[in-house]
Design an enzyme around this catalytic site. Structure first.
Site, PDB file in Angstrom:
ATOM      1  N   TYR A  34       1.021  -1.307   0.008  1.00 48.73           N
ATOM      2  CA  TYR A  34      -0.171  -0.130   0.088  1.00 48.73           C
ATOM      3  C   TYR A  34       0.796   1.241   0.079  1.00 48.73           C
ATOM      4  O   TYR A  34       0.524   2.352  -0.130  1.00 48.73           O
ATOM      5  CB  TYR A  34      -0.922   0.096   1.043  1.00 48.73           C
ATOM      6  CG  TYR A  34      -1.993   1.134   1.225  1.00 48.73           C
ATOM      7  CD1 TYR A  34      -3.074   1.935   0.630  1.00 48.73           C
ATOM      8  CD2 TYR A  34      -0.965   1.894   2.121  1.00 48.73           C
ATOM      9  CE1 TYR A  34      -3.674   2.739  -0.041  1.00 48.73           C
ATOM     10  CE2 TYR A  34      -1.693   3.193   2.105  1.00 48.73           C
ATOM     11  CZ  TYR A  34      -3.180   3.831   1.279  1.00 48.73           C
ATOM     12  OH  TYR A  34      -3.537   5.076   1.447  1.00 48.73           O
TER      13      TYR A  34
ATOM     14  N   SER B 253      -3.097  13.895   7.431  1.00 40.50           N
ATOM     15  CA  SER B 253      -4.335  13.239   6.183  1.00 40.50           C
ATOM     16  C   SER B 253      -5.732  13.768   6.799  1.00 40.50           C
ATOM     17  O   SER B 253      -5.688  12.750   8.032  1.00 40.50           O
ATOM     18  CB  SER B 253      -4.132  12.223   5.822  1.00 40.50           C
ATOM     19  OG  SER B 253      -5.027  11.686   4.281  1.00 40.50           O
TER      20      SER B 253
ATOM     21  N   TYR C  91      -9.365  16.189   2.435  1.00 38.35           N
ATOM     22  CA  TYR C  91     -10.464  15.976   1.169  1.00 38.35           C
ATOM     23  C   TYR C  91     -11.606  16.380   0.873  1.00 38.35           C
ATOM     24  O   TYR C  91     -12.574  16.538   2.380  1.00 38.35           O
ATOM     25  CB  TYR C  91     -10.961  14.416   1.391  1.00 38.35           C
ATOM     26  CG  TYR C  91      -9.457  13.814   0.776  1.00 38.35           C
ATOM     27  CD1 TYR C  91      -8.595  14.421  -0.601  1.00 38.35           C
ATOM     28  CD2 TYR C  91      -8.550  13.297   1.724  1.00 38.35           C
ATOM     29  CE1 TYR C  91      -7.978  13.561  -0.791  1.00 38.35           C
ATOM     30  CE2 TYR C  91      -7.297  12.315   1.288  1.00 38.35           C
ATOM     31  CZ  TYR C  91      -6.702  12.373  -0.232  1.00 38.35           C
ATOM     32  OH  TYR C  91      -6.263  11.846  -0.175  1.00 38.35           O
TER      33      TYR C  91
ATOM     34  N   THR D 161      -6.551  18.945  -1.278  1.00 39.65           N
ATOM     35  CA  THR D 161      -5.908  18.435  -2.389  1.00 39.65           C
ATOM     36  C   THR D 161      -7.704  18.487  -3.170  1.00 39.65           C
ATOM     37  O   THR D 161      -8.759  18.014  -3.712  1.00 39.65           O
ATOM     38  CB  THR D 161      -6.156  17.010  -1.509  1.00 39.65           C
ATOM     39  OG1 THR D 161      -4.937  17.280  -0.115  1.00 39.65           O
ATOM     40  CG2 THR D 161      -5.579  15.745  -2.980  1.00 39.65           C
TER      41      THR D 161
ATOM     42  N   LYS E 184      -3.210  21.436  -3.348  1.00 44.87           N
ATOM     43  CA  LYS E 184      -2.580  19.755  -3.219  1.00 44.87           C
ATOM     44  C   LYS E 184      -2.491  19.532  -4.732  1.00 44.87           C
ATOM     45  O   LYS E 184      -4.200  19.133  -4.451  1.00 44.87           O
ATOM     46  CB  LYS E 184      -2.081  19.616  -2.678  1.00 44.87           C
ATOM     47  CG  LYS E 184      -1.885  18.173  -2.675  1.00 44.87           C
ATOM     48  CD  LYS E 184      -1.467  17.606  -1.128  1.00 44.87           C
ATOM     49  CE  LYS E 184       0.002  16.239  -1.236  1.00 44.87           C
ATOM     50  NZ  LYS E 184      -0.706  15.297  -2.600  1.00 44.87           N
TER      51      LYS E 184
ATOM     52  N   HIS F 285       0.675  12.733  -6.816  1.00 41.68           N
ATOM     53  CA  HIS F 285      -0.382  12.216  -5.683  1.00 41.68           C
ATOM     54  C   HIS F 285       0.550  11.273  -5.339  1.00 41.68           C
ATOM     55  O   HIS F 285      -0.126   9.770  -5.141  1.00 41.68           O
ATOM     56  CB  HIS F 285      -1.276  12.039  -5.646  1.00 41.68           C
ATOM     57  CG  HIS F 285      -2.927  11.449  -4.837  1.00 41.68           C
ATOM     58  ND1 HIS F 285      -3.267  12.551  -4.217  1.00 41.68           N
ATOM     59  CD2 HIS F 285      -2.379  10.744  -3.593  1.00 41.68           C
ATOM     60  CE1 HIS F 285      -4.214  12.371  -2.928  1.00 41.68           C
ATOM     61  NE2 HIS F 285      -3.234  10.757  -2.541  1.00 41.68           N
TER      62      HIS F 285
ATOM     63  N   THR G 164       6.042  14.403  -4.273  1.00 36.73           N
ATOM     64  CA  THR G 164       6.148  12.854  -5.663  1.00 36.73           C
ATOM     65  C   THR G 164       7.285  12.448  -6.048  1.00 36.73           C
ATOM     66  O   THR G 164       8.349  13.452  -6.286  1.00 36.73           O
ATOM     67  CB  THR G 164       5.512  12.723  -6.685  1.00 36.73           C
ATOM     68  OG1 THR G 164       4.039  13.240  -6.476  1.00 36.73           O
ATOM     69  CG2 THR G 164       5.300  12.067  -7.921  1.00 36.73           C
TER      70      THR G 164
ATOM     71  N   ILE H  89      11.198  12.278  -4.458  1.00 39.43           N
ATOM     72  CA  ILE H  89      11.715  12.641  -3.491  1.00 39.43           C
ATOM     73  C   ILE H  89      12.266  11.216  -2.470  1.00 39.43           C
ATOM     74  O   ILE H  89      11.610  10.430  -2.039  1.00 39.43           O
ATOM     75  CB  ILE H  89      11.391  13.348  -2.247  1.00 39.43           C
ATOM     76  CG1 ILE H  89      11.006  14.867  -3.756  1.00 39.43           C
ATOM     77  CG2 ILE H  89      12.669  14.132  -2.305  1.00 39.43           C
ATOM     78  CD1 ILE H  89      11.119  15.738  -3.188  1.00 39.43           C
ATOM     79  N   MET H  90      13.519  10.523  -2.736  1.00 38.86           N
ATOM     80  CA  MET H  90      14.923  10.170  -2.257  1.00 38.86           C
ATOM     81  C   MET H  90      15.548  10.261  -1.874  1.00 38.86           C
ATOM     82  O   MET H  90      16.141   9.165  -1.285  1.00 38.86           O
ATOM     83  CB  MET H  90      14.232   8.761  -3.193  1.00 38.86           C
ATOM     84  CG  MET H  90      12.683   8.073  -3.377  1.00 38.86           C
ATOM     85  SD  MET H  90      12.426   6.838  -2.338  1.00 38.86           S
ATOM     86  CE  MET H  90      13.651   5.472  -2.758  1.00 38.86           C
TER      87      MET H  90
ATOM     88  N   ARG I 153       6.354   8.738   0.901  1.00 35.26           N
ATOM     89  CA  ARG I 153       6.755   7.354   0.258  1.00 35.26           C
ATOM     90  C   ARG I 153       8.407   7.631   2.384  1.00 35.26           C
ATOM     91  O   ARG I 153       8.119   6.482   3.100  1.00 35.26           O
ATOM     92  CB  ARG I 153       7.111   6.854  -0.358  1.00 35.26           C
ATOM     93  CG  ARG I 153       5.725   6.347  -0.744  1.00 35.26           C
ATOM     94  CD  ARG I 153       5.739   5.595  -2.220  1.00 35.26           C
ATOM     95  NE  ARG I 153       5.152   5.346  -2.870  1.00 35.26           N
ATOM     96  CZ  ARG I 153       4.943   6.319  -3.748  1.00 35.26           C
ATOM     97  NH1 ARG I 153       4.951   7.167  -3.977  1.00 35.26           N
ATOM     98  NH2 ARG I 153       3.680   5.666  -4.763  1.00 35.26           N
TER      99      ARG I 153
END
Length: 423
Positions: free
Chosen positions: A56, A138, A162, A188, A278, A302, A334, A336-337, A357
């Protein structure tokens, strides 16, 4: 050629070479210290978390092309350092939406968070507060607005909204977040319906988790996750009364595809703090939103979890900054690591970035300590990249420091030729 002169090793010199590292008895600290990158944390998270919960977090919509392209865009960066410009000390702090942040990134809103690891949003908010960066809760969070405030009483808390079919629910959440002292609202706009998250469908992922033979077999080597899950408060949405069903069913039941600019105007009238939108994915919408009086926009698809093959936020960034950057705060998420991704985004004009993430990988790898480790890894990478570029402050980062290399070059469309600026 003279032969190498040899001698018997001296005991004193051997002792200098054979200094053993003190063993770390704390297993959690040991595994987190061994993680040197966000990818390392992801590997640990995958090992420690049941497949459905990990997928997920890790997965995206359909073929997961949007996520892969967003990450690739950051990898396809060429930096241009300045030489002989000392940057022995760097200042990574910034001001965002009239408030401070010790680093140029904050924690993005994530749903179902306590399912990843039972400390959930409390760990994220506490780590963000300790690091001096904003934390975003969230609408689909599993910790209440008030409990997040308690976990981060003196830091900056943001709320992601939302707009749901039952508008009064959304209005009530806005009022609660304002009453709790949250200073920024993320409105969002990219989720009128749920994206097709195929990993979740294949895993039968739902809230609450459904036990099958497969999930039981997958859980055997991960008893710690199930012990935490079964010995902590029931997993449910803190802001919603509907808690049962698959992710797609829950989203489709709550979200409203008729959301419009009128809804934005209503929320704007209810919210006393800063409001950012967003999920912006083109230049024209950026202009319209600024004309409607929003304080900022977040370029985001997203995390690739809604429309697959969506625009790449990092590629969209330069043109949006040119068009509206003087009038509003432009942020990005979105893909970014790495701290270098954040440096590249700031150099191309982003005022701030958000991680989703990356934060969850740390959470799954080690709870609150894992989130602390995520922040520390990114902090170290940002600092090192800035020093190697020869810049001492974020304000010194400029587009000249970065070249965005392109793999996906659009063909002519509607009889016209697309320039690099419009890609």
């Amino acid at each position: 050629m003279s032969p190498v002169k040899r001698q018997l090793p001296k005991p004193a010199e051997l002792l200098e070479l054979m200094q053993f590292k003190k063993p770390e008895l704390d297993a959690r600290k040991r595994r987190l210290d061994a993680a040197l990158t966000i990818s390392d944390l992801r590997t640990i998270a995958k090992r420690r978390t049941p497949k459905a919960a990990f997928d997920y977090t890790d997965g995206a919509a359909e073929g997961e092309l949007s996520l892969a392209r967003a990450r690739q865009a950051f990898q396809d960066v060429e930096f241009h350092p300045d030489i002989l410009r000392p940057a022995a000390e760097v200042d990574m702090s910034t001001e965002i939406l009239e408030g401070p942040s010790a680093l140029p990134f904050g924690i993005a809103p994530t749903g179902f968070t306590r399912l990843m690891q039972t400390e959930g949003e409390t760990a994220g908010a506490g780590a963000a507060g300790a690091a001096g960066i904003p934390f975003t809760l969230s609408t689909l969070g599993t910790t209440s607005i008030e409990d997040v405030k308690a976990a981060n009483p003196h830091g900056r808390n943001w709320f992601q909204l939302y707009v749901m079919r039952e508008r009064e629910i959304s209005y009530g959440l806005v009022k609660r977040a304002a009453a709790a002292g949250f200073d920024t609202l993320q409105f969002t706009v990219d989720t009128p319906v749920a994206g097709a998250r195929l990993r979740d469908k294949r895993n039968g992922f739902s809230i609450p988790p459904q036990l099958t033979v497969g999930t039981i077999i997958n859980a055997i080597p991960r008893p710690w996750w199930w012990i935490d899950f079964l010995t902590t408060p029931k997993l449910e949405f803190a802001s919603l009364s509907t808690t049962g069903g698959t992710v797609g069913e829950l989203l489709n039941a709550a979200m409203d595809p008729t959301i419009s600019y009128d809804d934005l105007d209503v929320i704007r009238s209810l919210w006393p703090g800063k409001i950012v939108v967003k999920g912006v994915q083109n230049v024209e919408d950026s202009k319209r939103l600024i004309d409607r009086g929003v304080d900022g926009i977040i370029l985001s698809n997203h995390g690739g979890r809604q429309l697959d093959r969506a625009p790449i936020p990092f590629h969209l960034l330069p043109e949006v900054v040119r068009e509206v950057g003087k009038d509003a705060t432009v942020m990005i998420d979105t893909g970014i690591m790495n701290g270098a991704d954040i440096v590249a985004a700031v150099a191309m004009g982003a005022k701030f970035t958000l991680i989703g993430r990356a934060y969850l990988y740390g959470l799954m790898a080690g709870g609150r300590q894992g989130v602390d480790r995520t922040i520390e890894i990114l902090r170290t990478e940002i600092e090192r990249t800035m020093k190697l570029l020869g810049v001492s402050t974020l304000a010194e980062l400029e587009p000249r420091h970065v070249t965005q290399l392109e793999r996906l070059v659009p063909r002519a469309s509607n009889g016209g030729v697309l320039t690099s600026a419009s890609r």
